[in-house]
Design a protein around this motif. Structure first.
Motif, PDB file in Angstrom:
ATOM      1  N   GLU A 161       0.825  -1.201   0.000  1.00 48.10           N
ATOM      2  CA  GLU A 161       0.000   0.000   0.000  1.00 48.10           C
ATOM      3  C   GLU A 161       0.865   1.258   0.000  1.00 48.10           C
ATOM      4  OE1 GLU A 161      -3.873  -0.395   2.569  1.00 48.10           O
ATOM      5  OE2 GLU A 161      -2.253  -1.527   3.528  1.00 48.10           O
ATOM      6  N   SER A 162       0.414   2.263  -0.738  1.00 48.85           N
ATOM      7  CA  SER A 162       1.025   3.588  -0.680  1.00 48.85           C
ATOM      8  C   SER A 162       0.414   4.337   0.490  1.00 48.85           C
ATOM      9  CB  SER A 162       0.791   4.352  -1.988  1.00 48.85           C
ATOM     10  OG  SER A 162       1.217   5.685  -1.876  1.00 48.85           O
ATOM     11  N   HIS A 179      -2.123   7.871  -6.378  1.00 51.78           N
ATOM     12  CA  HIS A 179      -1.925   7.004  -5.210  1.00 51.78           C
ATOM     13  C   HIS A 179      -3.219   6.271  -4.851  1.00 51.78           C
ATOM     14  CE1 HIS A 179       1.735   9.576  -3.734  1.00 51.78           C
ATOM     15  NE2 HIS A 179       1.999   8.854  -4.802  1.00 51.78           N
ATOM     16  N   ARG A 180      -4.337   6.973  -4.883  1.00 57.83           N
ATOM     17  CA  ARG A 180      -5.615   6.331  -4.561  1.00 57.83           C
ATOM     18  C   ARG A 180      -5.935   5.231  -5.584  1.00 57.83           C
ATOM     19  NH1 ARG A 180     -10.643   5.681  -5.577  1.00 57.83           N
ATOM     20  NH2 ARG A 180     -10.378   6.637  -7.631  1.00 57.83           N
ATOM     21  N   TYR A 231      -3.811   3.619  -7.392  1.00 59.64           N
ATOM     22  CA  TYR A 231      -2.834   2.538  -7.194  1.00 59.64           C
ATOM     23  C   TYR A 231      -3.291   1.601  -6.078  1.00 59.64           C
ATOM     24  CZ  TYR A 231       1.403   0.289  -5.415  1.00 59.64           C
ATOM     25  OH  TYR A 231       2.306  -0.631  -4.945  1.00 59.64           O
ATOM     26  N   ASN A 232      -3.709   2.154  -4.957  1.00 56.79           N
ATOM     27  CA  ASN A 232      -4.102   1.325  -3.820  1.00 56.79           C
ATOM     28  C   ASN A 232      -5.358   0.502  -4.106  1.00 56.79           C
ATOM     29  OD1 ASN A 232      -2.019   1.991  -2.030  1.00 56.79           O
ATOM     30  ND2 ASN A 232      -3.097   3.785  -1.254  1.00 56.79           N
ATOM     31  N   TYR A 233      -6.299   1.058  -4.874  1.00 56.61           N
ATOM     32  CA  TYR A 233      -7.590   0.410  -5.050  1.00 56.61           C
ATOM     33  C   TYR A 233      -7.730  -0.353  -6.362  1.00 56.61           C
ATOM     34  CZ  TYR A 233      -9.543   2.687  -0.932  1.00 56.61           C
ATOM     35  OH  TYR A 233      -9.819   3.080   0.356  1.00 56.61           O
ATOM     36  N   THR A 271      -5.367  -6.145  -5.495  1.00 56.14           N
ATOM     37  CA  THR A 271      -4.888  -4.774  -5.301  1.00 56.14           C
ATOM     38  C   THR A 271      -4.291  -4.671  -3.899  1.00 56.14           C
ATOM     39  OG1 THR A 271      -6.956  -3.957  -4.340  1.00 56.14           O
ATOM     40  CG2 THR A 271      -6.753  -3.943  -6.757  1.00 56.14           C
ATOM     41  N   PRO A 272      -3.459  -3.679  -3.634  1.00 61.88           N
ATOM     42  CA  PRO A 272      -2.910  -3.539  -2.281  1.00 61.88           C
ATOM     43  C   PRO A 272      -3.987  -3.438  -1.204  1.00 61.88           C
ATOM     44  CG  PRO A 272      -1.675  -2.175  -3.813  1.00 61.88           C
ATOM     45  CD  PRO A 272      -2.838  -2.725  -4.577  1.00 61.88           C
ATOM     46  N   ARG A 273      -5.086  -2.720  -1.471  1.00 62.33           N
ATOM     47  CA  ARG A 273      -6.135  -2.596  -0.469  1.00 62.33           C
ATOM     48  C   ARG A 273      -6.858  -3.919  -0.270  1.00 62.33           C
ATOM     49  NH1 ARG A 273      -8.140   1.818   1.918  1.00 62.33           N
ATOM     50  NH2 ARG A 273      -5.921   2.368   1.719  1.00 62.33           N
TER      51      ARG A 273
END
Length: 279
Positions: free
Chosen positions: A152-153, A252-253, A255-257, A268-270
């Motif tokens: 996660e970022s 960033h949002r 990327y995380n989702y 995804t990271p989230r």
């Protein structure tokens, strides 16, 4: 192949340590006895370069950081002397004026944690900076922080400049939202080795500083920076810092989702972080 000065030193060493005669020592080294016994011209009153040597010594005393090339430029352009640069180099060396330029010692942070591999969320966070520019050529500084386990970022700080105090305030906000990591991994940048960050981490967060010049030891955040450079920074021409902040924060949002990691089983990271919480 030894120079004449080196041969003279070798002969003197043989005479002093082995108590050999001058004749025998010269034969071993390969220098004629007459050459060894002859006084060097620069040590006599008939030295034709006596004044030049004195000028070079005076120049070096006034400008101790300059080398023979600048001394040659001074002699030819300011004094009006016609002289070969190689001669200046030879005399400069013979007078012992050559010296190494002192280099600033790279500052290294004091580690409070050993090198560890992240095995759970909030175990190891890695942090770094990345730079870009706006359309007017002014700098944009981006603080990056990644949870090495969930990818996660965690940090959205985009400013013209980010000093240690600004970084500490941003980290304080993240700690309040997510809790604190066990270890922070970072390089030896001045913001990271600062006393301000050390006070923030205290005894509750270990600080691991990678060796200078080894960015691969901070590979997770370096990989994220490369991805952001490729997918975001190279695709936008930021008009100003406000536009840069909005676009990078949105990246960033997204990327995380929405960015699916092959190393996370294409989650995804989230999604991966939520899966870890659910157990």
């Amino acid at each position: 192949m030894l120079s004449p000065d080196s041969k003279r030193r070798a002969i003197n060493h043989i005479i002093d340590t082995l108590d050999y005669s001058v004749r025998r020592a010269c034969k071993i080294v390969g220098m004629s006895r007459s050459t060894f016994l002859r006084s060097k011209l620069k040590q006599t009153s008939s030295d034709p370069d006596k004044k030049l040597r004195a000028d070079l010594r005076d120049y070096s005393a006034c400008r101790p950081t300059h080398g023979f090339r600048r001394a040659h430029a001074y002699l030819t352009r300011d004094v009006g002397m016609e002289i070969n640069v190689k001669k200046v180099q030879r005399l400069w060396r013979e007078e012992g004026l050559s010296r190494k330029t002192p280099t600033k010692q790279a500052r290294k942070g004091k580690r409070t944690s050993p090198m560890v591999k992240a095995v759970r969320p909030n175990h190891v966070w890695s942090i770094d900076f990345q730079f870009d520019v706006t359309r007017d050529g002014r700098p944009v500084k981006i603080a990056s922080m990644i949870d090495e386990f969930t990818r996660e970022s965690l940090l959205d700080v985009v400013e013209r400049n980010i000093d240690a105090n600004e970084l500490a305030r941003a980290l304080t906000r993240v700690f309040a939202e997510r809790g604190t990591p066990e270890v922070l991994r970072m390089d030896n940048g001045p913001e990271f080795v600062s006393k301000r960050l050390a006070r923030l981490c205290g005894d509750r967060i270990g600080m691991f500083f990678i060796e200078p010049g080894t960015p691969w030891n901070n590979g997770f955040v370096e990989s994220f920076n490369n991805f952001r450079r490729r997918e975001c920074l190279r695709r936008h021409d930021f008009a100003n810092i406000v536009e840069a902040r909005e676009i990078i924060t949105e990246f960033h949002r997204d990327y995380n989702y929405h960015h699916r990691h092959s190393s996370l089983g294409y989650l995804t990271p989230r999604e991966f972080a939520q899966q870890q919480v659910a157990g």
